[in-house]
Design an enzyme around this catalytic site. Structure first.
Site: not given
Ligand code: NOJ
Length: 748
Positions: A309
């Site tokens: 992430d």
């Molecule tokens: C952080 C988030 O936790 C995740 O769910 C998301 O897909 C990513 N950012 C990309 O935007």
């Protein structure tokens, strides 16, 4: 007359298909190995890198210039110097753009990359299209995931995801960071609305439907996207309720509750997964080889791509502090099993990983394992042949058909929690109603976060032709409706109510997600509490409409209100769907996919243990939620009857057939759901009071009808994780519950 193929021919065909599949896999593997043998270490690291659009676009990262455009120098630098293979998002989710703008940007990126990349490896573009292609202006915005779960209608969820995939791929984007398969068992959590609710079976069923919808028959179809299961695993239950803070989840509970939806979605063919940013019992999942290798790869057999992430490798040293510095963080994450780094705003990951390989601390063969997965995904998506398709493929973006689907999904999910004296629907009434409250006038509150921007907080958000609840009510009731501002003052309220027979108060929660949306308590904001109190003080019926990210506490308000409708975050058609339900044009189809708490500190789930149940002498231990899991009233009626089981004993080799008939009647079309639960009398691990094992959801036209359902139940359907971390189905008596009926069976 139906004609059946002879069984021998069926077996022959099945054998032939699996053989060809194996041959294709073998061929693809050889192809990837050959490509890998021609790639430099730098090129391999580039394939393992995922950067944000902001890094290659005009403007500053996380604050793009509008309309967004590519900065050719920055793009060339990323492609030439760092061989970047993957891009995501819209400048930290800072804004949406038109379909044309998206298509131009993606084409520019792919063309520039084709000119530079000597192997012809296309860019993989990924985005959070989590309730429709939410970063494309004019796209269809569907109800958010929790609402979709409330429909208890997997076929509908599949169709919503199919439409979402279509509108995402239309922009040239073949990778969607969806669905969220974290269980919603911590209502304080800012991303509660992004889950499929608290139950393992419901979330598993919806997750599989989402995968079918997003990925379709083939990933290379111009209408499919690769799904990304989020966030592997155990992210949704931080002890404090605050996003990205520690979770205390013992391995048994992890296996019992949090892993099964992921395992089932991998079985359904999910192509990728994103790793949980948080830590479980002190180990950040990004360095946890037990989770990333033992569980994900060996036990679940997942062969696809595991992406981090946001900045999560750096956070290992910067925030979690399990690594001495960022270089160690890179080493630890790669050793643990990460395939791709959502870096996403610089190239430090690339430099550090290159150093580690040069120093011999990470073998190049380790990179090959990850890069092979990435290359195979790009091949499956057809990106080696064609990265974008002609405009003419995508005439249905934001179409009437998709809009209707969004409306149907909202009607199917909106949940009627209370309806004293059949206050609702306000059907053919000669009564006069007033409407107020923050939820009545706003489109952005209906959509929530991930709607044209990350946090979805743009109060001016409007989508041509889409109605707020108040506007749609006005269409339905005309002169019989008096529209008040969000917060009318007490005098205005009193004056209006003199001539009105009742008032609809639309409550709402400010949109948001992740850390910016952390809260300390589930309390309804004070100004909205006062608004309801003022409305109730008038003494005429009050109907509450609740548009919340998570179950805010409304116990006092519900007690005094005549009716309560819970909309979740119903999307762009939520205003119309709500108004049609209020005024009797549609029947609410939803049932709660979570247990609605009575107070902020009383979080107990429906599959509670017997110690959490109501005791007459220790009533403080009691399970007494405001509304039970699966609660949901309807304007239609139904009853389950003629419940039969084909056998009363279940052993390793047989199955029993559970059969029942549902009698349905009503003057509207709509859907009805019948959940089936079971409970064990005793077990080596304290058994839940009840547990969902199956459900049926039927869509019906007006009138009377009955339909018979039959399920096969096997011993494994009653399994749980024992103290040795094994999935077992222990012998003993079990009760099945269908409507008001019970059936006893015995597991041998
Ligand atoms: C952080 C988030 O936790 C995740 O769910 C998301 O897909 C990513 N950012 C990309 O935007």
């Amino acid at each position: 007359m139906k004609r059946f193929l002879p069984i021998s021919l069926v077996m022959l065909l099945a054998g032939w298909f699996s053989e060809t599949r194996a041959q294709h896999a073998e061929q693809a593997s050889r192809w990837a190995d050959s490509l890998l043998s021609r790639m430099t270490v730098e090129e391999k690291i580039g394939q393992m890198t995922l950067i944000d659009l902001g890094v290659v676009a005009k403007g500053k990262p996380c604050a793009l210039e509008l309309p967004q455009a590519i900065d050719n120098d920055k793009l060339r630098m990323a492609l030439q110097r760092y061989h970047v293979g993957n891009i995501l998002n819209t400048g930290c989710g800072s804004g949406a753009m038109t379909l044309e703008n998206w298509r131009r940007i993606i084409r520019t990126i792919q063309e520039e990359n084709q000119a530079i990349n000597r192997h012809g490896i296309s860019i993989l573009y990924g985005i959070d299209a989590i309730h429709g292609a939410n970063y494309t202006l004019g796209s269809t915005l569907f109800p958010q995931q929790l609402a979709q779960a409330a429909s208890w209608n997997p076929e509908l969820v599949e169709r919503v995801n199919r439409a979402s995939a279509y509108e995402t791929r239309a922009a040239g984007i073949p990778w969607n960071f969806s669905p969220v398969l974290d269980l919603g068992r911590q209502p304080l959590w800012s991303r509660f609305f992004e889950t499929y609710g608290e139950d393992v079976y419901l979330a598993t069923t919806m997750g599989q439907a989402a995968i079918r919808g997003l990925q379709g028959e083939s990933l290379s179809s111009p209408y499919s996207v690769a799904a990304c299961l989020k966030h592997f695993a155990g992210y949704s239950m931080p002890l404090s309720g605050k996003d990205r803070t520690p979770a205390w989840i013992p391995e048994r509970e992890l296996r019992e509750y949090f892993l099964p939806p992921f395992a089932a979605a991998f079985n359904a063919g999910a192509a990728t997964t994103m790793i949980n940013s948080g830590d479980i019992s002190g180990t950040p999942v990004h360095v946890d080889s037990f989770m990333l290798q033992q569980v994900l790869r060996r036990e679940m057999g997942f062969k696809g791509l595991a992406v981090t992430d946001w900045e999560d490798i750096y956070k290992l040293s910067d925030i979690h502090r399990v690594a001495a510095n960022r270089k160690e963080a890179v080493r630890m994450a790669i050793e643990a099993g990460i395939d791709m780094s959502m870096t996403p705003n610089d190239f430090q990951f690339n430099d550090l990983l290159l150093d580690l390989v040069k120093e011999g601390r990470i073998p190049e063969s380790r990179l090959d394992v990850s890069v092979k997965r990435i290359l195979l995904l790009k091949r499956q998506l057809g990106l080696f042949e064609q990265t974008t398709f002609a405009d003419s493929f995508y005439t249905a973006v934001g179409s009437e058909a998709h809009r209707k689907l969004s409306y149907d999904a909202a009607v199917a999910s909106i949940t009627l929690l209370k309806n004293e004296n059949n206050t609702l629907p306000l059907e053919n009434t000669r009564q006069r109603w007033a409407i107020c409250g923050p939820g009545a006038h706003s489109m952005h509150l209906l959509n929530g976060a991930w709607s044209r921007s990350w946090q979805g907080t743009d109060t001016t958000y409007r989508h041509e032709g889409r109605k707020t609840i108040a506007q749609a009510m006005q269409d339905n009731l005309g002169d019989q409706l008096r529209v008040l501002p969000a917060f009318p003052d007490a005098t205005q309220l009193k004056k209006t109510m003199r001539a009105a027979d009742g008032i609809i108060v639309c409550l709402a929660e400010k949109p948001g997600t992740e850390i910016p949306c952390n809260i300390d308590a589930l309390d309804l904001p004070a100004d909205q509490k006062k608004l309801v109190a003022d409305a109730l003080a008038i003494g005429k019926p009050v109907v509450l409409v609740c548009t919340f990210n998570r179950p805010l506490i409304i116990t006092e308000e519900v007690e005094k209100a005549a009716a309560v409708l819970y909309t979740y975050l119903p999307g762009d058609e939520g205003g119309r769907a709500t108004a049609d339900i209020l005024s009797g044009k549609a029947s609410p189809g939803g049932r709660l996919p979570f247990t609605y708490p009575r107070s902020s500190g009383d979080i107990v789930h429906y599959d509670r243990k017997h110690t959490e149940n109501m005791y007459s002498d220790f009533s403080a231990n009691g399970y007494r939620p405001l509304f039970d899991f699966a609660h949901g009233l309807s304007y239609l009626t139904h009853v389950a009857y003629a419940v039969k089981v084909s056998d009363s004993v279940l052993n390793d080799s047989n199955f029993i057939q559970l059969q029942f008939t549902v009698l349905h009647s009503g003057s509207l079309s709509g859907q009805l759901t019948v959940p089936v639960y079971y409970s064990r009398a005793y077990a080596s691990i304290t058994p839940p009071v009840k547990k969902l094992i199956r459900f049926v959801t039927v869509e019906r036209e007006p009138g009377h009808s009955n339909q018979t359902f039959a399920f096969a139940l096997r011993k494994s359907d009653f399994s749980f994780i024992n103290r040795r971390m094994e999935r077992v189905s222990e012998p003993g008596p079990v009760t099945l519950y269908i409507g008001d009926f019970t059936k006893q069976i015995t597991i041998r």
